[in-house]
Design a protein around this motif. Structure first.
Motif, PDB file in Angstrom:
ATOM      1  N   GLN A 139       0.834  -1.197   0.000  1.00 55.12           N
ATOM      2  CA  GLN A 139       0.000   0.000   0.000  1.00 55.12           C
ATOM      3  C   GLN A 139       0.874   1.254   0.000  1.00 55.12           C
ATOM      4  OE1 GLN A 139      -2.644  -0.058   3.320  1.00 55.12           O
ATOM      5  NE2 GLN A 139      -3.750   1.761   2.695  1.00 55.12           N
ATOM      6  N   ILE A 140       0.452   2.272  -0.745  1.00 58.75           N
ATOM      7  CA  ILE A 140       1.142   3.562  -0.793  1.00 58.75           C
ATOM      8  C   ILE A 140       0.447   4.511   0.184  1.00 58.75           C
ATOM      9  CG2 ILE A 140       1.827   5.511  -2.240  1.00 58.75           C
ATOM     10  CD1 ILE A 140       3.079   2.975  -3.255  1.00 58.75           C
ATOM     11  N   LEU A 141       1.227   5.133   1.075  1.00 54.67           N
ATOM     12  CA  LEU A 141       0.692   6.060   2.062  1.00 54.67           C
ATOM     13  C   LEU A 141       1.539   7.323   2.116  1.00 54.67           C
ATOM     14  CD1 LEU A 141       0.126   3.637   5.084  1.00 54.67           C
ATOM     15  CD2 LEU A 141      -1.614   4.552   3.569  1.00 54.67           C
ATOM     16  N   GLU A 142       0.940   8.398   2.555  1.00 55.94           N
ATOM     17  CA  GLU A 142       1.687   9.610   2.856  1.00 55.94           C
ATOM     18  C   GLU A 142       1.742   9.746   4.363  1.00 55.94           C
ATOM     19  OE1 GLU A 142       0.303  13.128   0.930  1.00 55.94           O
ATOM     20  OE2 GLU A 142       0.650  12.306  -1.062  1.00 55.94           O
ATOM     21  N   GLY A 143       2.947  10.067   4.863  1.00 55.78           N
ATOM     22  CA  GLY A 143       3.110  10.183   6.301  1.00 55.78           C
ATOM     23  C   GLY A 143       4.085  11.264   6.675  1.00 55.78           C
ATOM     24  N   GLU A 144       3.992  11.679   7.933  1.00 56.03           N
ATOM     25  CA  GLU A 144       4.870  12.711   8.468  1.00 56.03           C
ATOM     26  C   GLU A 144       5.967  12.056   9.297  1.00 56.03           C
ATOM     27  OE1 GLU A 144       4.705  16.576  11.456  1.00 56.03           O
ATOM     28  OE2 GLU A 144       2.846  15.600  10.835  1.00 56.03           O
ATOM     29  N   VAL A 145       7.223  12.472   9.058  1.00 46.92           N
ATOM     30  CA  VAL A 145       8.355  11.956   9.821  1.00 46.92           C
ATOM     31  C   VAL A 145       8.258  12.498  11.239  1.00 46.92           C
ATOM     32  CG1 VAL A 145      10.867  11.899  10.026  1.00 46.92           C
ATOM     33  CG2 VAL A 145       9.804  11.808   7.762  1.00 46.92           C
ATOM     34  N   LYS A 146       8.275  11.597  12.222  1.00 42.83           N
ATOM     35  CA  LYS A 146       8.189  11.990  13.627  1.00 42.83           C
ATOM     36  C   LYS A 146       9.560  12.045  14.292  1.00 42.83           C
ATOM     37  CE  LYS A 146       3.824  12.480  13.847  1.00 42.83           C
ATOM     38  NZ  LYS A 146       3.258  13.801  13.956  1.00 42.83           N
ATOM     39  N   ARG A 147      10.379  11.005  14.076  1.00 42.89           N
ATOM     40  CA  ARG A 147      11.696  10.934  14.706  1.00 42.89           C
ATOM     41  C   ARG A 147      12.707  10.400  13.705  1.00 42.89           C
ATOM     42  NH1 ARG A 147       7.995   8.559  17.677  1.00 42.89           N
ATOM     43  NH2 ARG A 147       8.762   6.452  17.348  1.00 42.89           N
ATOM     44  N   VAL A 148      13.943  10.936  13.759  1.00 42.90           N
ATOM     45  CA  VAL A 148      15.017  10.497  12.871  1.00 42.90           C
ATOM     46  C   VAL A 148      16.139   9.918  13.722  1.00 42.90           C
ATOM     47  CG1 VAL A 148      16.705  11.220  11.134  1.00 42.90           C
ATOM     48  CG2 VAL A 148      14.435  12.258  11.166  1.00 42.90           C
ATOM     49  N   ILE A 171       7.054  15.471   4.976  1.00 46.67           N
ATOM     50  CA  ILE A 171       5.986  14.607   4.470  1.00 46.67           C
ATOM     51  C   ILE A 171       6.572  13.728   3.368  1.00 46.67           C
ATOM     52  CG2 ILE A 171       3.688  14.502   3.419  1.00 46.67           C
ATOM     53  CD1 ILE A 171       3.686  15.790   6.185  1.00 46.67           C
ATOM     54  N   LEU A 172       6.403  12.402   3.533  1.00 43.90           N
ATOM     55  CA  LEU A 172       6.932  11.431   2.571  1.00 43.90           C
ATOM     56  C   LEU A 172       5.812  10.554   2.032  1.00 43.90           C
ATOM     57  CD1 LEU A 172      10.098  10.108   4.457  1.00 43.90           C
ATOM     58  CD2 LEU A 172      10.037  11.753   2.590  1.00 43.90           C
ATOM     59  N   ARG A 173       5.954  10.142   0.797  1.00 40.13           N
ATOM     60  CA  ARG A 173       5.087   9.125   0.209  1.00 40.13           C
ATOM     61  C   ARG A 173       5.884   7.823   0.234  1.00 40.13           C
ATOM     62  NH1 ARG A 173       3.758  11.369  -4.452  1.00 40.13           N
ATOM     63  NH2 ARG A 173       1.940  12.330  -3.524  1.00 40.13           N
ATOM     64  N   VAL A 174       5.335   6.807   0.910  1.00 43.95           N
ATOM     65  CA  VAL A 174       6.055   5.549   1.114  1.00 43.95           C
ATOM     66  C   VAL A 174       5.207   4.360   0.665  1.00 43.95           C
ATOM     67  CG1 VAL A 174       7.395   6.450   3.063  1.00 43.95           C
ATOM     68  CG2 VAL A 174       5.234   5.284   3.505  1.00 43.95           C
ATOM     69  N   ARG A 175       5.899   3.255   0.413  1.00 43.65           N
ATOM     70  CA  ARG A 175       5.230   1.978   0.125  1.00 43.65           C
ATOM     71  C   ARG A 175       5.475   1.063   1.316  1.00 43.65           C
ATOM     72  NH1 ARG A 175       3.969  -0.082  -4.680  1.00 43.65           N
ATOM     73  NH2 ARG A 175       5.527   1.185  -5.720  1.00 43.65           N
ATOM     74  N   LEU A 176       4.405   0.463   1.845  1.00 46.24           N
ATOM     75  CA  LEU A 176       4.559  -0.478   2.947  1.00 46.24           C
ATOM     76  C   LEU A 176       5.115  -1.792   2.398  1.00 46.24           C
ATOM     77  CD1 LEU A 176       1.273   0.057   5.001  1.00 46.24           C
ATOM     78  CD2 LEU A 176       3.499   1.144   5.301  1.00 46.24           C
ATOM     79  N   ILE A 177       6.225  -2.239   2.953  1.00 44.25           N
ATOM     80  CA  ILE A 177       6.817  -3.497   2.490  1.00 44.25           C
ATOM     81  C   ILE A 177       6.660  -4.609   3.526  1.00 44.25           C
ATOM     82  CG2 ILE A 177       8.437  -2.421   0.909  1.00 44.25           C
ATOM     83  CD1 ILE A 177      10.599  -2.753   3.021  1.00 44.25           C
TER      84      ILE A 177
END
Length: 181
Positions: free
Chosen positions: A87-96, A148-154
């Motif tokens: 699934q492709i989702l957009e999410g906000e980076v919380k911690r690096v 904000i990143l667009r990611v694919r759940l693997i």
């Protein structure tokens, strides 16, 4: 992915909510139903419970003899969010961190983006500050907190004792990575 499912719950209304002239029955029942759905949070079968949408049926109420509360069997539709692999989702980076970063994608809070899943990105930590980031010098972007990143759940895993899903994500692929809003 968002779905609408049918559910049944027993909603208990206290006597103070039933016999006042200021309160109407359906708004009080809906408020109690929303509180019940919020308490449930998540399940392995359905995913995250977002909100009830429509009442299908409100059954006959039964008075509880000791408390005087009335229990109503309620059938309703509910919006749920269930994460799936691919699934492709957009999410906000919380911690690096040096090993990667954690994102929040709607109700899905624990999405981990490992450094191996960010091709061309290197970790940087500024001396004397707490700000860490991943930089891609070829494409000229940075991944830091609140990005904000667009990611694919693997990978998606249900964690029973925490009653939530944990996910692994990647930004390697077409149309994935930094979102320009």
């Amino acid at each position: 992915m968002f779905f609408e499912i049918s559910m049944k719950r027993l909603i208990v209304l206290q006597p103070k909510h039933l016999y006042t002239q200021q309160c109407e029955f359906l708004p009080v029942l809906l408020t109690q139903l929303i509180l019940e759905v919020n308490k449930m949070k998540c399940s392995e079968d359905h995913g995250f419970y977002v909100t009830p949408t429509t009442f299908k049926d409100i059954g006959q109420g039964r008075v509880r003899s000791i408390t005087g509360a009335v229990a109503f069997p309620v059938e309703f539709n509910c919006i749920v969010f269930k994460p799936f692999k691919g699934q492709i989702l957009e999410g906000e980076v919380k911690r690096v961190y040096r090993s990667g970063c954690f994102l929040s994608c709607g109700p899905l809070d624990d999405v981990f983006l490992h450094e191996a899943m960010m091709s061309g990105c290197r970790f940087f930590q500024n001396e004397g500050t707490e700000s860490a980031c991943f930089k891609n010098e070829d494409e000229g972007f940075e991944i830091r907190a609140k990005t904000i990143l667009r990611v694919r759940l693997i990978g998606v895993k249900w964690v029973e004792d925490q009653c939530t899903f944990k996910s692994l994500a990647s930004i390697n692929g077409d149309y994935l990575g930094l979102c320009f809003v």
